[in-house]
Design a protein around this motif. Structure first.
Motif, PDB file in Angstrom:
ATOM      1  N   PHE A  45       0.804  -1.140  -0.069  1.00 26.00           N
ATOM      2  CA  PHE A  45       0.195  -0.079   0.023  1.00 26.00           C
ATOM      3  C   PHE A  45       0.843   1.182  -0.017  1.00 26.00           C
ATOM      4  N   ASP A  46       1.990   1.143   0.816  1.00 25.01           N
ATOM      5  CA  ASP A  46       2.807   2.406   0.971  1.00 25.01           C
ATOM      6  C   ASP A  46       3.572   2.687  -0.649  1.00 25.01           C
ATOM      7  N   ALA A  47       4.126   1.372  -0.800  1.00 29.48           N
ATOM      8  CA  ALA A  47       4.618   1.866  -2.391  1.00 29.48           C
ATOM      9  C   ALA A  47       3.714   2.368  -3.442  1.00 29.48           C
ATOM     10  N   PHE A  48       2.469   1.894  -3.275  1.00 29.67           N
ATOM     11  CA  PHE A  48       1.472   2.310  -4.152  1.00 29.67           C
ATOM     12  C   PHE A  48       1.210   4.063  -4.021  1.00 29.67           C
ATOM     13  N   VAL A  49       0.798   4.330  -2.637  1.00 26.88           N
ATOM     14  CA  VAL A  49       0.799   5.783  -2.314  1.00 26.88           C
ATOM     15  C   VAL A  49       1.923   6.559  -2.762  1.00 26.88           C
ATOM     16  N   THR A  73       4.287  10.723  -6.095  1.00 23.95           N
ATOM     17  CA  THR A  73       5.383  11.240  -6.770  1.00 23.95           C
ATOM     18  C   THR A  73       5.401  11.141  -8.329  1.00 23.95           C
ATOM     19  N   GLY A  74       4.437  10.269  -8.683  1.00 27.52           N
ATOM     20  CA  GLY A  74       4.296  10.047 -10.336  1.00 27.52           C
ATOM     21  C   GLY A  74       5.582   9.161 -10.783  1.00 27.52           C
ATOM     22  N   SER A  75       6.331   8.385 -10.050  1.00 29.39           N
ATOM     23  CA  SER A  75       7.265   7.645 -10.648  1.00 29.39           C
ATOM     24  C   SER A  75       7.622   6.656  -9.488  1.00 29.39           C
ATOM     25  N   PHE A  76       7.917   5.386 -10.193  1.00 28.71           N
ATOM     26  CA  PHE A  76       8.735   4.284  -9.181  1.00 28.71           C
ATOM     27  C   PHE A  76       9.878   4.597  -8.547  1.00 28.71           C
ATOM     28  N   VAL A  77      10.709   5.380  -9.583  1.00 33.21           N
ATOM     29  CA  VAL A  77      11.918   5.676  -9.170  1.00 33.21           C
ATOM     30  C   VAL A  77      11.935   6.665  -7.919  1.00 33.21           C
ATOM     31  N   ALA A  78      10.988   7.879  -7.904  1.00 29.66           N
ATOM     32  CA  ALA A  78      10.905   8.768  -6.915  1.00 29.66           C
ATOM     33  C   ALA A  78      10.385   8.115  -5.568  1.00 29.66           C
ATOM     34  N   ALA A  79       9.383   7.235  -5.842  1.00 32.83           N
ATOM     35  CA  ALA A  79       8.636   6.668  -4.586  1.00 32.83           C
ATOM     36  C   ALA A  79       9.910   5.613  -3.799  1.00 32.83           C
ATOM     37  N   ARG A 137      12.983   6.408  -3.846  1.00 27.10           N
ATOM     38  CA  ARG A 137      14.239   7.130  -2.917  1.00 27.10           C
ATOM     39  C   ARG A 137      13.397   7.457  -1.641  1.00 27.10           C
ATOM     40  N   LYS A 138      12.031   7.722  -1.691  1.00 29.60           N
ATOM     41  CA  LYS A 138      11.535   7.910  -0.443  1.00 29.60           C
ATOM     42  C   LYS A 138      11.406   6.834   0.562  1.00 29.60           C
ATOM     43  N   LEU A 139      11.122   5.523  -0.052  1.00 28.31           N
ATOM     44  CA  LEU A 139      10.957   4.382   0.738  1.00 28.31           C
ATOM     45  C   LEU A 139      12.368   3.673   0.893  1.00 28.31           C
ATOM     46  N   GLY A 140      13.274   3.999   0.363  1.00 27.43           N
ATOM     47  CA  GLY A 140      14.723   3.445   0.560  1.00 27.43           C
ATOM     48  C   GLY A 140      14.659   2.207  -0.266  1.00 27.43           C
ATOM     49  N   LEU A 141      14.119   1.963  -1.424  1.00 32.61           N
ATOM     50  CA  LEU A 141      13.890   0.882  -2.218  1.00 32.61           C
ATOM     51  C   LEU A 141      14.437   1.120  -3.722  1.00 32.61           C
ATOM     52  N   VAL A 159       9.956  -1.276  -5.958  1.00 34.50           N
ATOM     53  CA  VAL A 159       8.483  -0.654  -5.964  1.00 34.50           C
ATOM     54  C   VAL A 159       7.557  -0.987  -7.074  1.00 34.50           C
ATOM     55  N   GLY A 160       8.120  -1.157  -8.133  1.00 31.62           N
ATOM     56  CA  GLY A 160       7.326  -1.495  -9.253  1.00 31.62           C
ATOM     57  C   GLY A 160       6.776  -3.024  -9.135  1.00 31.62           C
ATOM     58  N   LYS A 161       7.289  -3.828  -8.620  1.00 29.02           N
ATOM     59  CA  LYS A 161       6.874  -5.046  -8.424  1.00 29.02           C
ATOM     60  C   LYS A 161       6.066  -5.333  -7.280  1.00 29.02           C
TER      61      LYS A 161
END
Length: 295
Positions: free
Chosen positions: A7-11, A16-22, A24-28, A33-35
């Motif tokens: 859920f956090d990865a989705f939010v 952020t509009g991208s898996f890359v930016a997400a 960075r925020k999640l440390g993944l 994140v995409g998976k």
């Protein structure tokens, strides 16, 4: 936890509009994140994002799900904050051992109960030597210097003992002017319940201190009998000031040899060093240090 992570990865991806930016925020990594989002879509059997090589946008289902996820995380944060407040709020049963003379500290205990209504005091009044750890006490209040290395301690109040006698006794037997004069008087002693020894009277230590021999008219392990016998004119006693405040105020007892009494005694709160101090115990120790000033 896997669901909350997804859920956090989705939010984060949606905000952020991208898996890359997400990532960075999640440390993944962006791949992780995409998976996680793909597995979430497969589990829900719905498409959450429109994705192409340049950008990704939420589907209608994705927008609805984002609102729900935000509410979920708000509830989680609220629950964590509530639990944190609960852990910081003093509450629960607090088992404390006090000496019998500690009964005279009841007004202080009453103030503590009003200050911390969610703490249930379980007070055990006894002059016996208790084992704080083995007997299951959260804390003990005792006078004198602490000696048990298993315990943490805090000095919460100092006081000077008083030598007292009744006006009748002093009229019959005379008023001692120095500690040496006590050799000719009837002395009422307190005996340590743990060692069996008479507790010394704290006179200023001079060259002749060791030569002063105090007669033993009687002894007791508690102060109440000493107070009553002193009032009855049966001898001179050495007592804590808060135990005889009223008796001195109304003239039933008279304080003597004040200029010779030098050493101050003290109250200590002790608790097991092996335990983390709880909010209820911290509140109790701090409150006693602030309010337990018997003089």
């Amino acid at each position: 936890m896997d669901k909350l992570t997804a859920f956090d990865a989705f939010v984060q991806s949606a905000e952020t509009g991208s898996f890359v930016a997400a990532g960075r925020k999640l440390g993944l990594s962006a791949s992780a994140v995409g998976k996680a989002v793909v597995r979430l879509e497969q589990r829900l059997d719905v498409r959450l994002f429109h994705r192409n090589t340049r950008n990704m946008t939420l589907t209608e289902e994705g927008r609805l799900f984002l609102e729900r996820c935000r509410r979920i995380f708000e509830e989680v944060e609220a629950a964590e904050a509530e639990l944190a407040r609960s852990n910081r709020t003093p509450r629960g049963r607090l088992r404390v051992s006090l000496p019998l003379v500690g009964m005279l500290l009841t007004p202080v205990m009453a103030k503590f109960m009003r200050a911390w209504p969610e703490v249930q005091l379980d007070l055990d009044f006894s002059d016996r030597l208790v084992d704080v750890v083995e007997d299951g006490f959260d804390a003990v209040i005792r006078t004198g210097q602490p000696s048990d290395s298993r315990l943490m301690s805090r000095n919460v109040g100092r006081f000077k003992l008083k030598i007292v006698a009744s006006p009748d006794y002093l009229a019959r037997c005379g008023v001692p002017e120095t500690p040496d004069d006590l050799a000719q008087h009837q002395c009422l002693h307190q005996r340590s319940p743990s060692t069996g020894k008479l507790r010394p009277w704290p006179f200023a230590r001079g060259e002749r201190q060791g030569k002063i021999v105090l007669p033993e008219r009687m002894s007791a392990t508690a102060v109440d009998p000493l107070i009553e016998l002193a009032i009855e004119g049966l001898g001179i006693a050495c007592l804590p000031p808060f135990a005889i405040r009223d008796e001195i105020a109304d003239g039933r007892l008279v304080s003597i040899l004040d200029e010779w009494v030098e050493e101050a005694d003290q109250f200590n709160v002790l608790w097991p060093a092996s335990r983390q101090i709880t909010p209820k115990l911290r509140a109790f120790v701090d409150f006693m240090a602030e309010h337990l000033q018997p003089q």
